[in-house]
Design a protein around this motif. Structure first.
Motif, short mmCIF file in Angstrom:
data_model
loop_
_atom_site.label_atom_id
_atom_site.label_comp_id
_atom_site.label_asym_id
_atom_site.label_seq_id
_atom_site.Cartn_x
_atom_site.Cartn_y
_atom_site.Cartn_z
N LYS A 4 11.93 2.09 2.29
CA LYS A 4 12.25 1.24 3.42
C LYS A 4 11.87 1.97 4.72
N THR A 37 4.18 3.98 0.75
CA THR A 37 4.82 3.14 1.77
C THR A 37 3.85 2.83 2.91
N TYR A 41 2.36 -0.92 3.97
CA TYR A 41 2.58 -1.51 5.30
C TYR A 41 1.32 -1.49 6.16
N VAL A 51 11.16 7.11 7.21
CA VAL A 51 11.75 6.73 5.92
C VAL A 51 13.10 7.43 5.74
N GLU A 189 25.39 -2.42 6.21
CA GLU A 189 25.17 -1.52 5.06
C GLU A 189 26.38 -0.61 4.82
#
Ligand code: ZN
Length: 191
Positions: A4, A37, A41, A51, A189
């Motif tokens: 992410k 990643t 992207y 990250v 979260e």
């Protein structure tokens, strides 16, 4: 594994990265995941902070960009940029050289935000690579810009800090929205 990418408003983006003393299995895995990643992207560079890891590590690959040239020299000799990619920089140290030039920049932590940023055109780089071996080179063009942008990330500096006042004022509403969204996401979260 695609990780992410953290967005503006996440405090890790403002953290200075700790030096990496050795390329452990954990760091190797992080490097592989960061490349995966970055390619997913469609970025040119990605810093560990993006990250969620505040360490001195960035990955770069400018081969996907054909309309903005890059060049590279090692000990004064030109080197094929494509052959030098993908590039891993651990604990990079930069010496900025030459005239300043403006050029467009974006950042994966700021979706849909683009601006002209003025930076020195050339950069001399000293770093370790993914094997922990020292590397030294001079970069120009897009590669130089990408390295300077990523070095900033490793020190908690963001491209909005490099924008001129007027540009930043124009982007302010979008930046505020992004920051609020990120903070709300982080709070959710934690629950
Ligand atoms: Zn960035």
């Amino acid at each position: 594994m695609i990780l992410k990418v953290v967005k503006y408003g996440n405090p890790v983006l403002r953290k200075k990265g700790a030096r990496i003393e050795s390329v452990t299995a954990e760091i190797k895995k992080l490097i592989a995941d960061m490349f995966e990643t970055m390619y997913a992207y469609k970025g040119v560079g990605l810093a560990a902070q993006q990250v969620g890891h505040a360490v001195q590590l960035t990955v770069i690959d400018v081969r996907g960009v054909t309309d903005r040239p890059s060049s590279l020299e090692i000990k004064g000799e030109p080197v094929d940029v494509a052959e030098f990619m993908p590039l891993v920089l651990i604990n990079p140290e930069l010496t900025l050289v030459g005239e300043k030039a403006a050029g467009p920049e974006g950042c994966l932590s700021f979706p849909e935000v683009f601006a002209e940023i003025t930076r020195p055109q050339l950069v001399d780089v000293k770093a370790s690579n993914e094997k922990g071996k020292p590397i030294e080179f001079r970069a120009d063009g897009l590669l130089s810009r990408a390295i300077q942008h990523e070095w900033d990330h490793l020190h908690g500096i963001l491209f909005i800090d490099r924008m001129d006042k007027k540009t930043k004022e124009e982007l302010r509403p979008d930046l505020d929205v992004l920051q609020v969204e990120t903070k709300a996401e982080l709070a959710a979260e934690k629950k």
